[in-house]
Design an enzyme around this catalytic site. Structure first.
Site, PDB file in Angstrom:
ATOM      1  N   HIS A 506     -23.954  -5.436 -14.356  1.00 19.67           N
ATOM      2  CA  HIS A 506     -22.900  -4.502 -14.751  1.00 19.67           C
ATOM      3  C   HIS A 506     -21.574  -5.194 -15.040  1.00 19.67           C
ATOM      4  CE1 HIS A 506     -21.571  -0.554 -15.570  1.00 19.67           C
ATOM      5  NE2 HIS A 506     -22.362   0.075 -14.706  1.00 19.67           N
ATOM      6  N   ASP A 510     -22.458  -2.827 -19.923  1.00 25.37           N
ATOM      7  CA  ASP A 510     -22.251  -1.452 -19.486  1.00 25.37           C
ATOM      8  C   ASP A 510     -23.488  -0.617 -19.754  1.00 25.37           C
ATOM      9  OD1 ASP A 510     -19.645  -1.923 -18.593  1.00 25.37           O
ATOM     10  OD2 ASP A 510     -18.831  -1.620 -20.614  1.00 25.37           O
TER      11      ASP A 510
END
Length: 533
Positions: A506, A510
């Site tokens: 992450h 995204d």
């Protein structure tokens, strides 16, 4: 004025280097740009050129010997120039390597008794065979004490943190001593073996802390010995000077054994250097499957009913590295997972047509790898790496393919995957997987991946998640193709589907970016003809 040439740092992870070949000898005229020597780094064997003009006055590290970065490699200056001051203490490394020359004569003689290396004796240390290797385990000794050793002979198989690799000798002589027995683990640079003339007493070297003496500690050796050594080097340089072919000693030996003209072999190493794999792949090879050894029969320990029994199995270097790296990845990279289901009907039909062509064999995994490579070109953010200073976006695509081996897991890399055809990808994966299972993978074949694919579909696993293979930002887990009822055009029909799960870091990828990547991947796999455009 004389210039000190130190062992260069030829790669970002290099801490020491080995002089494979000197192409110049003491007394030779040196011009800027001349190749002084071939130096083996932790990644490749590279030519090292001079940035100075003059005469080669001193060689500090001889052929086959290893020294840390910044150690004195050579001294270049004017003909006849006095370099004793440089040898005695121009810099810290020099002073350390010539400690006995700056001491009183009486002290030199006393020290020579404990540290002087007998003529012709070579101390072989545990090599650094990968960029992350800190220790190695001797899996098998292929030579025993008393055996005659020639340059290029395989001494042992050494288990690193990435694979089990053959370790070849860069020296000739008799194997006088083995310092690390089979199954034992030792740090890099520990004494692995000692080679030398038959009958040489090396007990003093063994008793001296198990460390390889520095080359310059033999500076007070008789002049006759130095001259004979120079002659030996001269012979080698002459033989390489006319039409010299850059090749590793092992590659030359294999070519000679197979009757291959090594000058006709294309080199894949640094600066076109010919390595072992180039010679092995020069002629058509039998199917990899035929070289895979049959599984070893397992003998089960008899345990009486109702009794408890356990067995402690020593962790291999590979298993330790897998544990360390996966734990680091899991606990440093914030993972999240995205799963999508793909209709495989068109892919199955396309694969059938492709494999009907002569000498063509493509697997579903090859199609997935190709689709990933093309999707990565459209979504470069997924083809990235995280660092504290910046996010590295890779504009080249190197897909790593997870391969299960006896001791664990390795990830050989298919370089520039997006530029290869399906059949080329299939051939490359088959070759790399065969090498992995036969413990023949080289470190360079496991480096540089930008994305990873792990496939357990052949085991009937429908869906699973994987841990990211850092420094990659994502890994794709591929499940089995399942025949089941699906809805097409409002009708329930029998279809074939496959689930894939994308694990993302992450910090760099995204959720929306990962989802878009999967949509593109799904489009390519469901419409294979688009991968040929």
């Amino acid at each position: 004025m004389a210039e000190i040439i130190t062992m260069p740092r030829l790669s970002d992870t290099m801490t020491e280097g080995t002089v494979a070949t000197w192409l110049k000898k003491v007394g030779d005229k040196i011009s800027e740009g001349d190749i002084l020597a071939e130096i083996e780094t932790d990644k490749a064997t590279m030519e090292f050129e001079s940035f100075h003009n003059g005469v080669l006055l001193h060689i500090g590290i001889h052929e086959g010997e290893t020294a840390p970065v910044d150690s004195v490699l050579a001294i270049i200056g004017n003909e006849g120039e006095d370099i004793s001051a440089l040898l005695n203490g121009a810099s810290a490394p020099v002073a350390e390597k010539n400690v006995e020359t700056s001491a009183p004569v009486q002290e030199v003689k006393a020290e020579a008794k404990t540290t002087e290396i007998p003529a012709g004796v070579k101390v072989v240390t545990m090599p650094r065979l990968s960029d992350t290797m800190t220790e190695g385990t001797v899996a098998t000794w292929l030579k025993k004490v008393g055996d005659k050793i020639s340059e290029g002979d395989i001494l042992a198989e050494i288990e690193t943190d990435k694979a089990t690799m053959e370790f070849e000798s860069f020296n000739e002589g008799t194997l006088l001593y083995i310092g690390i027995q089979e199954g034992q683990t030792a740090p890099v640079d520990s004494v692995l073996a000692i080679l030398g003339p038959e009958g040489t007493d090396v007990s003093a070297i063994v008793a001296n802390g198990g460390k390889a003496p520095e080359v310059s500690k033999t500076v007070e050796a008789p002049k006759q010995e130095i001259k004979s050594e120079v002659k030996e080097v001269t012979t080698q340089v002459v033989s390489n000077a006319n039409g010299r072919v850059l090749a590793s000693p092992l590659a030359k030996k294999i070519a000679q054994d197979k009757g291959i003209d090594i000058s006709k072999v294309a080199g894949s190493g640094e600066n076109g250097r010919i390595v072992k794999s180039d010679v092995e792949n020069f002629t058509p090879q039998a199917a990899v499957a035929t070289t895979v050894s049959a599984p070893k029969a397992t003998v089960q320990t008899f345990v009486p009913a109702g009794e408890m029994n356990a067995e402690a199995i020593k962790n291999s270097q590979m298993r330790k590295t897998i544990a360390r790296r996966l734990a680091e990845s899991k606990f440093t990279a914030p993972h999240y997972y995205l799963t999508i289901e793909i209709n495989m009907d068109n892919a199955m039909e396309s694969r059938k047509l492709i494999n009907s062509l002569p000498e063509t064999k493509v697997s579903f995994n090859d199609m997935v790898v190709k689709a990933c490579a093309m999707a990565l070109k459209k979504h470069p953010q997924v083809n990235s790496s995280w660092t504290e200073e910046a996010t590295i976006i890779n504009h080249h695509v190197n897909v790593g393919v997870a391969v299960a081996v006896e001791d664990g897991l390795v990830v050989p890399v298919v370089n520039h995957t997006d530029l290869l055809s399906l059949s080329q990808i299939g051939t490359s994966i088959k070759d790399l997987a065969g090498k992995a299972r036969n413990k023949k993978l080289q470190p360079k074949e496991m480096e540089g991946s930008t994305f990873t694919v792990s496939n357990l579909g052949m085991f009937g696993i429908e869906e699973f998640t994987s841990i990211i293979n850092q420094p990659n930002s994502a890994i794709l887990s591929v499940g089995a193709i399942i025949e089941k009822p699906v809805v097409k055009n409002g009708q329930i029909v029998v279809g074939n589907t496959m689930k894939v799960t994308l694990a993302c870091d992450h910090r760099t990828v995204d959720g929306a970016t990962g989802a878009e990547f999967l949509q593109t991947l799904k489009h390519f796999i469901e419409n294979p003809v688009t991968m040929l455009a």
